[in-house]
Design a protein around this motif. Structure first.
Motif, PDB file in Angstrom:
ATOM      1  N   ALA A  40      56.551  62.993  60.263  1.00 59.07           N
ATOM      2  CA  ALA A  40      57.098  63.746  61.396  1.00 59.07           C
ATOM      3  C   ALA A  40      57.982  64.897  60.927  1.00 59.07           C
ATOM      4  O   ALA A  40      58.044  65.949  61.565  1.00 59.07           O
ATOM      5  N   ALA A  41      58.656  64.720  59.792  1.00 65.17           N
ATOM      6  CA  ALA A  41      59.564  65.740  59.272  1.00 65.17           C
ATOM      7  C   ALA A  41      58.832  66.994  58.808  1.00 65.17           C
ATOM      8  O   ALA A  41      59.452  68.046  58.641  1.00 65.17           O
ATOM      9  N   GLU A  42      57.533  66.909  58.633  1.00 64.13           N
ATOM     10  CA  GLU A  42      56.758  68.074  58.203  1.00 64.13           C
ATOM     11  C   GLU A  42      56.889  69.236  59.179  1.00 64.13           C
ATOM     12  O   GLU A  42      56.671  70.384  58.805  1.00 64.13           O
ATOM     13  N   GLU A  43      57.285  68.957  60.424  1.00 66.63           N
ATOM     14  CA  GLU A  43      57.512  70.017  61.410  1.00 66.63           C
ATOM     15  C   GLU A  43      58.615  70.967  60.938  1.00 66.63           C
ATOM     16  O   GLU A  43      58.570  72.167  61.205  1.00 66.63           O
ATOM     17  N   LEU A  44      59.606  70.439  60.233  1.00 66.13           N
ATOM     18  CA  LEU A  44      60.744  71.240  59.788  1.00 66.13           C
ATOM     19  C   LEU A  44      60.594  71.690  58.339  1.00 66.13           C
ATOM     20  O   LEU A  44      60.924  72.819  58.004  1.00 66.13           O
ATOM     21  N   GLY A  45      60.116  70.816  57.483  1.00 66.75           N
ATOM     22  CA  GLY A  45      60.016  71.182  56.072  1.00 66.75           C
ATOM     23  C   GLY A  45      59.632  70.021  55.197  1.00 66.75           C
ATOM     24  O   GLY A  45      58.890  69.145  55.595  1.00 66.75           O
ATOM     25  N   GLN A  46      60.199  70.003  53.996  1.00 65.94           N
ATOM     26  CA  GLN A  46      59.854  69.025  52.977  1.00 65.94           C
ATOM     27  C   GLN A  46      60.865  67.891  52.957  1.00 65.94           C
ATOM     28  O   GLN A  46      62.073  68.124  53.027  1.00 65.94           O
ATOM     29  N   ALA A  47      60.372  66.657  52.840  1.00 67.67           N
ATOM     30  CA  ALA A  47      61.236  65.482  52.865  1.00 67.67           C
ATOM     31  C   ALA A  47      61.380  64.874  51.477  1.00 67.67           C
ATOM     32  O   ALA A  47      60.438  64.861  50.691  1.00 67.67           O
ATOM     33  N   LYS A  48      62.585  64.367  51.206  1.00 63.72           N
ATOM     34  CA  LYS A  48      62.870  63.656  49.958  1.00 63.72           C
ATOM     35  C   LYS A  48      63.468  62.309  50.332  1.00 63.72           C
ATOM     36  O   LYS A  48      64.458  62.245  51.067  1.00 63.72           O
ATOM     37  N   VAL A  49      62.888  61.221  49.827  1.00 66.36           N
ATOM     38  CA  VAL A  49      63.321  59.866  50.158  1.00 66.36           C
ATOM     39  C   VAL A  49      64.129  59.284  49.001  1.00 66.36           C
ATOM     40  O   VAL A  49      63.745  59.414  47.842  1.00 66.36           O
ATOM     41  N   SER A  50      65.252  58.650  49.329  1.00 64.53           N
ATOM     42  CA  SER A  50      66.038  57.939  48.322  1.00 64.53           C
ATOM     43  C   SER A  50      66.580  56.656  48.940  1.00 64.53           C
ATOM     44  O   SER A  50      66.699  56.545  50.160  1.00 64.53           O
ATOM     45  N   GLU A  51      66.879  55.688  48.095  1.00 66.42           N
ATOM     46  CA  GLU A  51      67.422  54.420  48.572  1.00 66.42           C
ATOM     47  C   GLU A  51      68.936  54.539  48.682  1.00 66.42           C
ATOM     48  O   GLU A  51      69.590  55.121  47.827  1.00 66.42           O
ATOM     49  N   CYS A  52      69.492  54.002  49.749  1.00 66.05           N
ATOM     50  CA  CYS A  52      70.942  54.013  49.949  1.00 66.05           C
ATOM     51  C   CYS A  52      71.552  52.796  49.257  1.00 66.05           C
ATOM     52  O   CYS A  52      70.975  51.710  49.306  1.00 66.05           O
ATOM     53  N   PRO A  53      72.728  52.962  48.640  1.00 58.31           N
ATOM     54  CA  PRO A  53      73.404  51.793  48.066  1.00 58.31           C
ATOM     55  C   PRO A  53      73.778  50.819  49.185  1.00 58.31           C
ATOM     56  O   PRO A  53      74.100  51.244  50.287  1.00 58.31           O
ATOM     57  N   ARG A  54      73.726  49.539  48.888  1.00 55.00           N
ATOM     58  CA  ARG A  54      74.093  48.522  49.890  1.00 55.00           C
ATOM     59  C   ARG A  54      75.578  48.249  49.796  1.00 55.00           C
ATOM     60  O   ARG A  54      76.031  47.535  48.920  1.00 55.00           O
ATOM     61  N   HIS A  55      76.344  48.837  50.703  1.00 54.72           N
ATOM     62  CA  HIS A  55      77.785  48.632  50.731  1.00 54.72           C
ATOM     63  C   HIS A  55      78.168  47.393  51.541  1.00 54.72           C
ATOM     64  O   HIS A  55      79.268  46.878  51.373  1.00 54.72           O
ATOM     65  N   HIS A  56      77.280  46.950  52.424  1.00 55.04           N
ATOM     66  CA  HIS A  56      77.568  45.806  53.280  1.00 55.04           C
ATOM     67  C   HIS A  56      76.363  44.862  53.252  1.00 55.04           C
ATOM     68  O   HIS A  56      75.252  45.255  53.622  1.00 55.04           O
ATOM     69  N   ALA A  57      76.583  43.627  52.856  1.00 53.79           N
ATOM     70  CA  ALA A  57      75.497  42.663  52.732  1.00 53.79           C
ATOM     71  C   ALA A  57      74.821  42.347  54.057  1.00 53.79           C
ATOM     72  O   ALA A  57      73.674  41.914  54.087  1.00 53.79           O
ATOM     73  N   VAL A  58      75.508  42.582  55.176  1.00 49.54           N
ATOM     74  CA  VAL A  58      74.936  42.261  56.481  1.00 49.54           C
ATOM     75  C   VAL A  58      73.753  43.180  56.822  1.00 49.54           C
ATOM     76  O   VAL A  58      72.877  42.798  57.588  1.00 49.54           O
ATOM     77  N   PHE A  59      73.702  44.379  56.234  1.00 47.14           N
ATOM     78  CA  PHE A  59      72.624  45.316  56.539  1.00 47.14           C
ATOM     79  C   PHE A  59      71.464  45.162  55.565  1.00 47.14           C
ATOM     80  O   PHE A  59      71.663  44.969  54.371  1.00 47.14           O
ATOM     81  N   SER A  60      70.250  45.287  56.084  1.00 44.34           N
ATOM     82  CA  SER A  60      69.059  45.224  55.240  1.00 44.34           C
ATOM     83  C   SER A  60      68.962  46.503  54.408  1.00 44.34           C
ATOM     84  O   SER A  60      69.649  47.486  54.682  1.00 44.34           O
TER      85      SER A  60
END
Length: 190
Positions: A40-60
């Motif tokens: 979907a982001a191709e409408e605006l431009g180029q996408a770059k994916v990265s993993e977020c650090p897990r700061h809270h164990a409750v979140f997946s």
């Protein structure tokens, strides 16, 4: 209420995206997978994916998708989307300088000087006999739990960088769901 674009906010070059509470912003829909966000982001431009650090164990596990404008000189991402393994896309941040313009019932939210946005938000609330909401930092915006107003330092000015959200796994509110990366993104030094 008439909105006059601020001269240095780049508003004349911005795409206009619509916001639908609990549904999405522009081509991005809450609940999308990382792959669907990139497509979907191709409408605006180029996408770059990265993993977020897990700061809270409750979140997946969560991924960040930075979308840069096509053909633009290297710069900050125009849009940053956050995708949780458990709930899919839950947060869309529009950059104050590069992001598309998103309005809330005619009130422009992206790239505004925060003091001017506050004045317009107050006028909006008074004209419609509705409430407005302040964040803990003191930023004014619409009284919609799906819109969290953030400030982004642009030169010497603090401009609006709204987050459009739904709650993610283990959170009770959008504020609780805010990605750790957004807490201090572009914030003025204190």
């Amino acid at each position: 209420m008439t909105f006059i674009p601020e001269a240095d906010s780049g508003s004349a070059e911005r795409e206009e995206w619509s916001y639908s509470p609990a549904f999405g912003v522009g081509p991005l829909r809450f609940g999308m997978t990382v792959e669907a966000v990139v497509e979907a982001a191709e409408e605006l431009g180029q996408a770059k994916v990265s993993e977020c650090p897990r700061h809270h164990a409750v979140f997946s596990p969560t991924w960040k998708v930075d979308v840069h404008r096509r053909g633009a000189a290297p710069s900050q991402a125009a849009v940053t989307a956050y995708v949780s393994q458990a709930v899919g896309l839950y947060c869309i941040a529009a950059d104050a300088v590069q992001g598309p313009q998103v309005t809330y019932d005619g009130l422009p939210l992206v790239g505004r000087e925060m003091s001017k946005l506050e004045g317009d938000a107050i006028s909006y609330a008074e004209a419609r006999d509705v409430h407005l909401r302040y964040t803990p930092e003191g930023y004014a915006g619409p009284d919609d739990p799906g819109v969290v107003m953030r400030g982004q330092l642009v030169g010497r000015a603090v401009r609006s960088r709204p987050l459009f959200m739904v709650t993610r796994d283990g959170a009770h509110t959008e504020w609780d769901s805010m990605p750790s990366e957004e807490y201090f993104h572009g914030q003025p030094a204190t």
